[in-house]
Design an enzyme around this catalytic site. Structure first.
Site, PDB file in Angstrom:
ATOM      1  N   SER A   1      34.139  42.481  40.883  1.00 56.71           N
ATOM      2  CA  SER A   1      35.496  41.947  41.110  1.00 56.71           C
ATOM      3  C   SER A   1      36.564  42.968  40.727  1.00 56.71           C
ATOM      4  O   SER A   1      36.301  43.908  39.967  1.00 56.71           O
ATOM      5  CB  SER A   1      35.679  40.678  40.290  1.00 56.71           C
ATOM      6  OG  SER A   1      35.575  41.009  38.916  1.00 56.71           O
TER       7      SER A   1
ATOM      8  N   TRP B   1      25.996  39.870  41.924  1.00 51.34           N
ATOM      9  CA  TRP B   1      24.892  38.956  42.257  1.00 51.34           C
ATOM     10  C   TRP B   1      24.798  38.658  43.743  1.00 51.34           C
ATOM     11  O   TRP B   1      23.815  38.101  44.194  1.00 51.34           O
ATOM     12  CB  TRP B   1      25.101  37.622  41.507  1.00 51.34           C
ATOM     13  CG  TRP B   1      26.511  37.125  41.608  1.00 51.34           C
ATOM     14  CD1 TRP B   1      27.497  37.327  40.673  1.00 51.34           C
ATOM     15  CD2 TRP B   1      27.127  36.424  42.685  1.00 51.34           C
ATOM     16  NE1 TRP B   1      28.686  36.781  41.114  1.00 51.34           N
ATOM     17  CE2 TRP B   1      28.490  36.216  42.349  1.00 51.34           C
ATOM     18  CE3 TRP B   1      26.668  35.936  43.921  1.00 51.34           C
ATOM     19  CZ2 TRP B   1      29.397  35.560  43.181  1.00 51.34           C
ATOM     20  CZ3 TRP B   1      27.559  35.284  44.760  1.00 51.34           C
ATOM     21  CH2 TRP B   1      28.915  35.100  44.390  1.00 51.34           C
TER      22      TRP B   1
ATOM     23  N   CYS C   1      31.653  40.442  50.194  1.00 52.60           N
ATOM     24  CA  CYS C   1      32.913  41.181  50.008  1.00 52.60           C
ATOM     25  C   CYS C   1      33.594  41.442  51.344  1.00 52.60           C
ATOM     26  O   CYS C   1      34.808  41.564  51.412  1.00 52.60           O
ATOM     27  CB  CYS C   1      32.653  42.478  49.258  1.00 52.60           C
ATOM     28  SG  CYS C   1      31.396  43.505  50.017  1.00 52.60           S
TER      29      CYS C   1
ATOM     30  N   GLU D   1      41.050  36.695  46.986  1.00 54.34           N
ATOM     31  CA  GLU D   1      39.684  36.540  47.474  1.00 54.34           C
ATOM     32  C   GLU D   1      39.227  35.098  47.221  1.00 54.34           C
ATOM     33  O   GLU D   1      39.353  34.597  46.105  1.00 54.34           O
ATOM     34  CB  GLU D   1      38.779  37.528  46.731  1.00 54.34           C
ATOM     35  CG  GLU D   1      37.461  37.746  47.396  1.00 54.34           C
ATOM     36  CD  GLU D   1      36.637  38.814  46.681  1.00 54.34           C
ATOM     37  OE1 GLU D   1      36.615  38.826  45.436  1.00 54.34           O
ATOM     38  OE2 GLU D   1      36.011  39.632  47.374  1.00 54.34           O
TER      39      GLU D   1
ATOM     40  N   LYS E   1      22.471  48.172  35.485  1.00 51.40           N
ATOM     41  CA  LYS E   1      22.772  46.900  34.805  1.00 51.40           C
ATOM     42  C   LYS E   1      23.089  45.899  35.917  1.00 51.40           C
ATOM     43  O   LYS E   1      24.161  45.930  36.519  1.00 51.40           O
ATOM     44  CB  LYS E   1      23.958  47.095  33.864  1.00 51.40           C
ATOM     45  CG  LYS E   1      24.869  45.888  33.615  1.00 51.40           C
ATOM     46  CD  LYS E   1      24.225  44.727  32.902  1.00 51.40           C
ATOM     47  CE  LYS E   1      25.242  43.588  32.738  1.00 51.40           C
ATOM     48  NZ  LYS E   1      25.203  42.619  33.854  1.00 51.40           N
TER      49      LYS E   1
ATOM     50  N   GLU F   1      33.574  49.704  43.959  1.00 47.61           N
ATOM     51  CA  GLU F   1      33.482  48.874  45.177  1.00 47.61           C
ATOM     52  C   GLU F   1      33.907  47.476  44.775  1.00 47.61           C
ATOM     53  O   GLU F   1      33.154  46.760  44.116  1.00 47.61           O
ATOM     54  CB  GLU F   1      32.040  48.853  45.705  1.00 47.61           C
ATOM     55  CG  GLU F   1      31.524  50.177  46.227  1.00 47.61           C
ATOM     56  CD  GLU F   1      32.106  50.557  47.578  1.00 47.61           C
ATOM     57  OE1 GLU F   1      32.979  49.821  48.085  1.00 47.61           O
ATOM     58  OE2 GLU F   1      31.696  51.591  48.121  1.00 47.61           O
ATOM     59  N   LEU F   2      35.136  47.088  45.150  1.00 48.16           N
ATOM     60  CA  LEU F   2      35.693  45.841  44.611  1.00 48.16           C
ATOM     61  C   LEU F   2      35.874  44.787  45.707  1.00 48.16           C
ATOM     62  O   LEU F   2      35.204  44.845  46.729  1.00 48.16           O
ATOM     63  CB  LEU F   2      36.999  46.164  43.885  1.00 48.16           C
ATOM     64  CG  LEU F   2      36.875  47.291  42.835  1.00 48.16           C
ATOM     65  CD1 LEU F   2      38.201  47.579  42.178  1.00 48.16           C
ATOM     66  CD2 LEU F   2      35.815  46.975  41.803  1.00 48.16           C
TER      67      LEU F   2
END
Ligand code: NDP
Length: 532
Positions: free
Chosen positions: A232, A150, A287, A385, A174, A253-254
């Site tokens: 995440s 988001w 991020c 994080e 999605k 991609e975390l």
């Protein structure tokens, strides 16, 4: 985590969920929860579309992408408002970090796809294979599944989708359950671009499935050819396990815990402005935001003082108001994570110089911009994080110590180093991260040509730039024998070929020319054996 999402019962047999404005808490819209059948149906439609879409010339696909950039530009303000209403970020951030980044990515893809797809001749070094011609080509994978978060509800899925589409793939997206409307706007604009380029009445190569986590699970389990996941570490790991089970290729991609290193020769005024913006923009929910700031001991206290001055001037409020610098967090659940980390650090002796508290008079998701010092590396605020408007600052005494602190992390997404250019560059080269910026931060994400992605828990693979396009392609090697009647020494019968083959190996690789000459004579008979 409380997402703020509420299922709103069933309309017919279809479950729906609703979204809320994170600043005001007021309800926005409700959307269908895509079931397993819905997801499979979208993937089937995407596969049908991919057939015609991959067959049209690259220039036509590029034209659609260029048109997309124009449409994004034309609708920039209304798009920014939709993004702000769902994500809470200030309008300027929605405009620049989502709409402009997406439009730039569309143009980059259009301009570079031809060279990414260019076929490459593969030379044959071995003389026995010289009568063959090899060529490497890059083919679309088919249907790419994209699962997106988001925090950049337009630029993240758009950048990935554009790279997939321009290379001849179809996409099923999605989006996060918190920001579905932005994804539906993207779907509408892609459809409009196809129409504007005369590609009407054809199955659409870009589909959106709205829903919650299980809808994402259905997409992973569906018949897609690759998954690009951004989110995440916890969900990424679950997705990676599910994908491994069916050998589905994935790009992950975390999260990040990016370090900002401020050397003693840094420009204090610029570095302190950067630290404040880099930790607070999008309420710290980026991020690649500054999550740990290490400052040389000689300038540490003046740096902290300047940051405090600048934080005190930030205007906090509803992101849709023109002068807002800092909006709400996405949800009350996210606010609780931030608050817990700050309180844990405070209890262990850290000093909270400003902020460190929710701002309920503004709304349940607002948290005051926070600067915190006297930290230990073992605290969760330095390890996990945070994803909130928090600037943790720690001093260091030498370059070696700064590099060691920056690299002491389970994450490796991005970092920045501030100082005299050559000094900062030499320190930057020692930091283990997917991107390290010198005297700048975060904007690497906005450079369409630059790859984005991380090491360690920050993920696998790259998005953006040429590497991002290559992730959507499979290499295909084509080999043509131009002298098929020529004897193949390596075919049967082995009984007569071993010695000549050994001689042939010497002919190519022996260091002495005399040995190679004698090997040439010994390998010749093999060429006159009858074929079996
Ligand atoms: P989440 O991991 O919670 O969700 C990401 C996406 O995965 C959402 O669309 C979510 O759907 C979906 N999802 C949830 N459960 C599953 C499942 N079991 N199977 C498949 N899909 C699922 O992340 P957030 O949306 O909260 O995003 C924030 C995170 O993303 C941060 O950690 C941030 O660092 C990271 N991020 C990384 C970036 C990078 O480039 N490295 C860029 C931006 C963010 P739903 O929302 O409906 O639950």
């Amino acid at each position: 985590m409380d997402s703020g999402i509420h299922l709103v019962g069933k309309a017919g047999t279809r479950e729906r969920f609703s979204t809320f404005n994170p600043a005001s808490g007021s309800p926005l819209t409700d959307y269908p929860v895509a079931t397993e059948e819905d997801v499979f149906e979208s993937v089937t439609q995407a596969r049908q579309a991919q057939f015609w879409w991959s067959q049209i010339p690259v220039v036509r696909r590029s034209a659609v992408l260029r048109r997309l950039a124009q449409l994004l530009c034309a609708e920039k303000e209304s798009l920014a408002r939709v993004i702000t209403s769902e994500s809470g970020k200030p309008l300027q951030e929605a405009l620049l970090n989502d709409v402009l980044v997406a439009a730039d990515a569309a143009v980059f893809c259009a301009e570079n796809v031809a060279s990414v797809l260019r076929k490459e001749d593969i030379p044959h070094a071995n003389p026995a294979l010289r009568f063959k011609r090899g060529q490497l080509s890059w083919e679309p994978l088919g249907v790419i599944g994209i699962i997106s978060p988001w925090n950049y509800p337009l630029s993240i899925p758009a950048t990935d989708a554009f790279a997939a589409l321009v290379t001849g793939n179809a996409v099923v997206l999605k989006p996060s359950e918190l920001t579905p409307q932005t994804a539906l706007e993207l779907e509408r604009i892609i459809s409009a671009a196809l129409d504007a380029e005369g590609l009407t009445n054809l199955p659409r190569p870009f589909q959106v499935v709205t829903g919650l986590g299980p809808t994402g699970q259905h997409l992973v389990a569906s018949n897609i050819d690759k998954l690009i996941f951004t989110g995440s570490v916890a969900t990424g790991r679950r997705v990676g396990v599910a994908a491994a089970d069916r050998l589905l290729p994935v790009t992950l991609e975390l999260g990040g815990k990016d370090a900002m290193v401020v050397l003693e020769d840094a420009d204090l005024d610029i570095a302190s402005s950067a630290a404040v913006w880099g930790s607070m923009m999008n309420a710290g929910q980026t991020c690649i935001s500054v999550e740990r700031c290490y400052v040389h001991r000689k300038i540490y206290s003046s740096f902290v003082t300047r940051c405090l001055e600048k934080i005190s001037k930030l205007k906090i409020g509803d992101g849709s108001l023109p002068d807002t610098d800092l909006g709400p967090l996405i949800s009350y659940g996210q606010l609780q994570i931030v608050s817990q980390q700050v309180e844990e650090a405070r209890a262990l002796g850290a000093i909270v110089h400003c902020g460190g508290t929710p701002l309920p008079h503004l709304g349940s998701n607002f948290y005051a911009p926070t600067l915190i010092t006297d930290l230990e590396n073992s605290m969760s605020i330095m390890n996990e994080e945070t994803f909130g408007p928090v600037l943790p600052v720690m001093p260091f005494s030498s370059d070696d110590e700064a590099v060691s602190l920056a690299n002491k992390s389970d994450f490796g997404l991005a970092a920045s180093v501030w100082g005299a250019t050559s000094h900062a560059t030499s320190v930057a080269r020692r930091i283990a991260a997917g991107a390290v910026l010198v005297n700048d931060l975060i904007t690497g994400f906005a450079v369409s040509a630059a790859p984005h992605g991380g090491l360690k828990k920050s993920g696998i693979g790259r998005t953006h730039g040429r590497l991002g396009m290559q992730e959507m392609l499979r290499p295909c090697y084509l080999d043509v024998d131009l002298a098929p009647r020529m004897k193949k020494l390596w075919w049967y019968p082995y009984s007569r070929n071993f010695d000549p083959m050994a001689a042939f190996t010497e002919l190519i690789h022996a260091p002495e020319w005399r040995t190679r000459l004698s090997a040439a004579l010994r390998s010749l008979p093999a060429f006159f054996h009858p074929r079996r």
